[in-house]
Design an enzyme around this catalytic site. Structure first.
Site, PDB file in Angstrom:
ATOM      1  N   GLN A 132       0.836  -1.194   0.000  1.00 36.22           N
ATOM      2  CA  GLN A 132       0.000   0.000   0.000  1.00 36.22           C
ATOM      3  C   GLN A 132       0.874   1.249   0.000  1.00 36.22           C
ATOM      4  O   GLN A 132       1.765   1.402   0.845  1.00 36.22           O
ATOM      5  CB  GLN A 132      -0.949   0.066   1.190  1.00 36.22           C
ATOM      6  N   CYS A 164      -7.158   6.864   4.678  1.00 33.55           N
ATOM      7  CA  CYS A 164      -6.641   7.160   6.014  1.00 33.55           C
ATOM      8  C   CYS A 164      -6.968   8.599   6.408  1.00 33.55           C
ATOM      9  O   CYS A 164      -6.677   9.529   5.656  1.00 33.55           O
ATOM     10  CB  CYS A 164      -5.131   6.943   6.052  1.00 33.55           C
ATOM     11  N   LYS A 212      -8.051   1.894  -2.124  1.00 35.42           N
ATOM     12  CA  LYS A 212      -8.822   1.739  -0.884  1.00 35.42           C
ATOM     13  C   LYS A 212      -9.334   3.115  -0.498  1.00 35.42           C
ATOM     14  O   LYS A 212      -8.551   4.050  -0.321  1.00 35.42           O
ATOM     15  CB  LYS A 212      -7.960   1.160   0.231  1.00 35.42           C
ATOM     16  N   GLY A 270     -15.796  -2.854  10.267  1.00 35.53           N
ATOM     17  CA  GLY A 270     -16.718  -3.518  11.178  1.00 35.53           C
ATOM     18  C   GLY A 270     -16.835  -5.011  11.044  1.00 35.53           C
ATOM     19  O   GLY A 270     -17.606  -5.638  11.766  1.00 35.53           O
ATOM     20  N   ARG A 323      -8.830  -4.839  12.405  1.00 32.14           N
ATOM     21  CA  ARG A 323      -8.331  -5.110  13.750  1.00 32.14           C
ATOM     22  C   ARG A 323      -8.721  -6.459  14.310  1.00 32.14           C
ATOM     23  O   ARG A 323      -7.994  -7.034  15.112  1.00 32.14           O
ATOM     24  CB  ARG A 323      -8.760  -3.973  14.682  1.00 32.14           C
TER      25      ARG A 323
END
Length: 341
Positions: free
Chosen positions: A70, A100, A139, A213, A235
């Protein structure tokens, strides 16, 4: 130059690029649990690739394939040059960060702020495509600040797709560039999965993957079953990698890699090699803290690694001591069950 792997449909499940987390040690560990999921590097700025220590920024193990780099940036010339340099490292995909929301990224005019400048993003990806022999992907978010995602997102996709990008990973939340921290931007803006699903229906020719999510394999499969091409997990894949990655290859109709204990055992030669080259144990084991989440003894596993892996001379004996915490907890649980019978 690394040998690239067959990446057909590897986008069905991927592990998100996460700063300070998805380094090469983390990716090597994750790869032991899934042969097929796409792994992403931390974001590297195009400027760093041009002017920084290229080996340190771009090196990785051939075992990590399929793996994507990335990049962050907003200068088409710099991004094109960075892609040309990265070609020698043999990544399977190169991704442009348009999602970001951190202050540091905004100040450099890249990341989520680029959602406001789709024509510039189109110029950036065109320069990247011209210098790449692997897919260039993007992204992004569904929008930023007061933008109307229903209007902005399809325009963004259409503009960038016209420059040659066919693969988008959409974080299904807005990014608020003022007033929310990066952490809050991952949690506070509401998720809008339906909008991303509508984008897939509106642009069936594009590969549309969703991010944001997703915390379980069952959830990922449910989104795939609704017609999306892929799911990116962030995460959850880091904090509880076994729950997300062990069994993940069933999404391709294949057997997965090692189970959780097998993955830990398979890290031994990698750890020994890293230490022999002057590395520290905690540089690797910090990515392994959550692998036994939810199991008896997980707290002891984390405690031993957290307290002892960063000490001078720490080696595999620390890993063995951490594993012993799990064994003791399992033995204690068995004794309690036997006593209750």
């Amino acid at each position: 130059m690394q040998e690239k792997s067959d990446i057909s449909n590897s986008y069905r499940l991927s592990v998100a690029p996460m700063m300070d987390w998805t380094d090469r040690h983390c990716r090597y560990f994750h790869r032991l649990m899934t042969r097929r999921a796409m792994l992403y590097t931390e974001m590297v700025t195009a400027s760093a690739v041009l002017h920084g220590p290229k080996d340190r920024l771009l090196d990785y193990s051939a075992a990590e394939h399929p793996v994507a780099l990335q990049l962050g940036g907003s200068d088409p010339r710099e991004l094109g040059q960075a892609v040309a340099i990265a070609q020698d490292w043999g990544y399977d995909e190169i991704n442009l960060n348009v999602g970001c929301p951190s202050d540091r990224v905004q100040s450099g005019c890249f990341g989520a702020v680029l959602m406001e400048r789709p024509a510039l993003v189109a110029d950036c990806v065109a320069a990247m495509i011209a210098n790449s022999d692997v897919p260039i992907t993007v992204k992004c978010r569904i929008g930023v600040d007061d933008q109307d995602p229903e209007r902005v997102l399809p325009q963004f996709l259409q503009t960038v797709a016209a420059a040659g990008v066919t693969h988008f990973i959409i974080h299904a939340r807005k990014a608020w560039l003022q007033g929310l921290s990066p952490k809050e931007n991952r949690e506070v803006p509401p998720l809008d999965y339906d909008l991303v699903l509508r984008m897939k229906a509106a642009f069936p020719e594009l590969t549309i993957c969703i991010n944001g999510g997703v915390s379980t394999l069952a959830q990922a499969k449910g989104l795939l079953d609704q017609g999306l091409d892929g799911v990116m997990v962030g995460r959850a894949a880091y904090h509880d990698p076994a729950a997300v990655l062990v069994g993940a290859d069933a999404l391709w109709g294949e057997q997965s890699g090692f189970d959780v204990f097998g993955a830990v055992e398979a890290m031994r030669p990698y750890i020994l090699d890293h230490i022999a080259q002057g590395g520290k144990l905690h540089q690797i084991t910090r990515h392994m803290l959550g692998v036994f989440a939810g199991r008896a003894g997980a707290r002891g596993w984390r405690r031993v690694l957290s307290e002892r892996a960063n000490k001078p001379g720490a080696g595999l004996e620390v890993l063995d001591a951490a594993l012993a915490e799990l064994e003791h907890a399992a033995a204690g649980g068995l004794a309690l069950r036997e006593a209750a019978v």
